[in-house]
Write a protein that holds these residues in place. Sequence first.
Motif, mmCIF file in Angstrom:
data_model
loop_
_atom_site.group_PDB
_atom_site.id
_atom_site.type_symbol
_atom_site.label_atom_id
_atom_site.label_comp_id
_atom_site.label_asym_id
_atom_site.label_seq_id
_atom_site.Cartn_x
_atom_site.Cartn_y
_atom_site.Cartn_z
ATOM 1 N N LEU A 164 0.883 -1.124 -0.049
ATOM 2 C CA LEU A 164 0.096 -0.016 -0.096
ATOM 3 C C LEU A 164 0.767 1.200 0.026
ATOM 4 O O LEU A 164 0.487 2.171 -0.842
ATOM 5 N N ALA A 165 1.879 1.233 0.835
ATOM 6 C CA ALA A 165 2.758 2.335 0.802
ATOM 7 C C ALA A 165 3.610 2.524 -0.477
ATOM 8 O O ALA A 165 3.996 3.618 -0.928
ATOM 9 N N ILE A 166 4.152 1.459 -0.912
ATOM 10 C CA ILE A 166 4.737 1.791 -2.339
ATOM 11 C C ILE A 166 3.905 1.946 -3.388
ATOM 12 O O ILE A 166 4.432 2.921 -4.201
ATOM 13 N N PHE A 167 2.674 1.455 -3.421
ATOM 14 C CA PHE A 167 1.832 1.851 -4.544
ATOM 15 C C PHE A 167 1.327 3.333 -4.400
ATOM 16 O O PHE A 167 1.025 4.023 -5.371
ATOM 17 N N SER A 168 1.169 3.710 -3.071
ATOM 18 C CA SER A 168 0.475 5.026 -2.730
ATOM 19 C C SER A 168 1.527 5.860 -3.370
ATOM 20 O O SER A 168 1.330 7.098 -3.768
ATOM 21 N N TYR A 169 3.118 5.666 -3.019
ATOM 22 C CA TYR A 169 3.958 6.659 -3.679
ATOM 23 C C TYR A 169 4.136 6.638 -4.834
ATOM 24 O O TYR A 169 4.386 7.865 -5.694
ATOM 25 N N TYR A 170 3.974 5.430 -5.668
ATOM 26 C CA TYR A 170 4.099 5.097 -7.122
ATOM 27 C C TYR A 170 3.260 6.405 -7.767
ATOM 28 O O TYR A 170 3.647 6.986 -8.692
ATOM 29 N N TYR A 171 1.814 6.185 -7.511
ATOM 30 C CA TYR A 171 0.956 6.927 -8.153
ATOM 31 C C TYR A 171 0.944 8.298 -7.724
ATOM 32 O O TYR A 171 0.034 9.253 -8.463
ATOM 33 N N LYS A 172 1.617 8.774 -6.623
ATOM 34 C CA LYS A 172 1.859 10.033 -6.411
ATOM 35 C C LYS A 172 2.988 10.726 -7.114
ATOM 36 O O LYS A 172 2.831 12.109 -7.360
ATOM 37 N N THR A 173 3.732 9.781 -7.782
ATOM 38 C CA THR A 173 4.875 10.451 -8.444
ATOM 39 C C THR A 173 4.391 10.582 -10.000
ATOM 40 O O THR A 173 3.711 9.876 -10.516
ATOM 41 N N ALA A 174 5.127 11.707 -10.466
ATOM 42 C CA ALA A 174 4.698 12.027 -12.033
ATOM 43 C C ALA A 174 5.194 10.725 -12.815
ATOM 44 O O ALA A 174 6.172 10.014 -12.635
ATOM 45 N N PRO A 175 4.160 10.352 -13.757
ATOM 46 C CA PRO A 175 4.705 9.183 -14.523
ATOM 47 C C PRO A 175 5.999 9.227 -15.320
ATOM 48 O O PRO A 175 6.534 8.145 -15.324
ATOM 49 N N TYR A 181 11.842 -5.841 12.096
ATOM 50 C CA TYR A 181 10.849 -5.010 11.369
ATOM 51 C C TYR A 181 11.212 -5.303 10.143
ATOM 52 O O TYR A 181 12.298 -5.481 9.581
ATOM 53 N N ILE A 182 10.329 -4.840 9.522
ATOM 54 C CA ILE A 182 10.302 -4.431 7.799
ATOM 55 C C ILE A 182 10.629 -2.943 7.768
ATOM 56 O O ILE A 182 9.851 -2.060 8.164
ATOM 57 N N ASN A 183 11.776 -2.727 7.120
ATOM 58 C CA ASN A 183 12.013 -1.416 6.948
ATOM 59 C C ASN A 183 11.854 -0.976 5.324
ATOM 60 O O ASN A 183 12.552 -1.634 4.534
ATOM 61 N N LEU A 184 11.029 -0.141 4.977
ATOM 62 C CA LEU A 184 10.862 0.336 3.557
ATOM 63 C C LEU A 184 11.594 1.698 3.288
ATOM 64 O O LEU A 184 11.456 2.596 4.004
ATOM 65 N N THR A 185 12.269 1.589 2.282
ATOM 66 C CA THR A 185 13.083 3.188 1.768
ATOM 67 C C THR A 185 12.683 3.097 0.255
ATOM 68 O O THR A 185 12.630 2.049 -0.324
ATOM 69 N N ILE A 186 12.272 4.467 0.007
ATOM 70 C CA ILE A 186 12.060 4.564 -1.624
ATOM 71 C C ILE A 186 12.949 5.801 -1.829
ATOM 72 O O ILE A 186 13.110 6.721 -1.143
ATOM 73 N N HIS A 187 13.693 5.580 -2.723
ATOM 74 C CA HIS A 187 14.919 6.384 -3.317
ATOM 75 C C HIS A 187 14.417 6.833 -4.727
ATOM 76 O O HIS A 187 13.824 5.949 -5.529
#
Length: 254
Positions: A101-112, A169-175
């Motif tokens: 949910l966090a991954i695709f939320s950020y993905y779709y908030k990012t310009a194509p 813990y699962i740690n998610l980072t987006i670069h």
Amino acid sequence: MDSLSHLTPSELYRLAGYSSKSRIGSSNASQRNNISENIVQDIGSAYCSIFNWATMQYTFISDSVKNVLGYNIDAFFERGLNFTFSIIHSIDMRKLREVHLAIFSYYYKTAPTQRSRLRFSYNLRIKTASNDYIQILRQSTFIDFTDDGKPTMEYIYNTNITGFKFNNYINLTIHQLSESGVYVLCHEQEFSDSYPKLSERERQVVELVRKGLLTKEIADQLNLSIETVKSHRKHIIAKTGACNMTAAINMIRN
């Protein structure tokens, strides 16, 4: 959504932005040879894969998966995501919906036009063919897209990082890749453990097993029947999601 219920391939398909009418099918083995081994660099502690989100099938898996996890690539092609999900630690599986949910939320908030510059990284525990759990760092980028911006092909690099100390813990980072060619951290999120609590008696059994006592010796010391101690052991393994009592104790100690 209930964060404790396990993620399914069909739900993952919807989270990626596709229709709820799933196009998930069986893997086509002929796809395996369509991608050259030259696009990946295999080392002993890592393996690569390419996943097709439109069909929810693996397109490529490097042979080095055998070195890291002990499984042949056929298991992933023949059983697909169902096999992948079956070897992920049960507690980590409970968190994967929130992670995606966090991954695709950020993905779709990012310009194509910028989505191909995103790199998603998170750790999780995977059971090897020898029934041991190892920590895998999963780093991925989307390399192909539909005309309306949905992800199609994802390149994934999986590294065994078991030697590092983790709090489970699962740690998610987006670069995001900058214009100067440097990946810049733009999002970080932690998904904490949801271990069910052990009862007082179960904690006593854990401590005695850790000291090396056998089932009969534990039963004598706690004034319990052997069957009751066996039952406690089964409950401890089930609650931690471990494959055996030794693994359960290691997870509890960590």
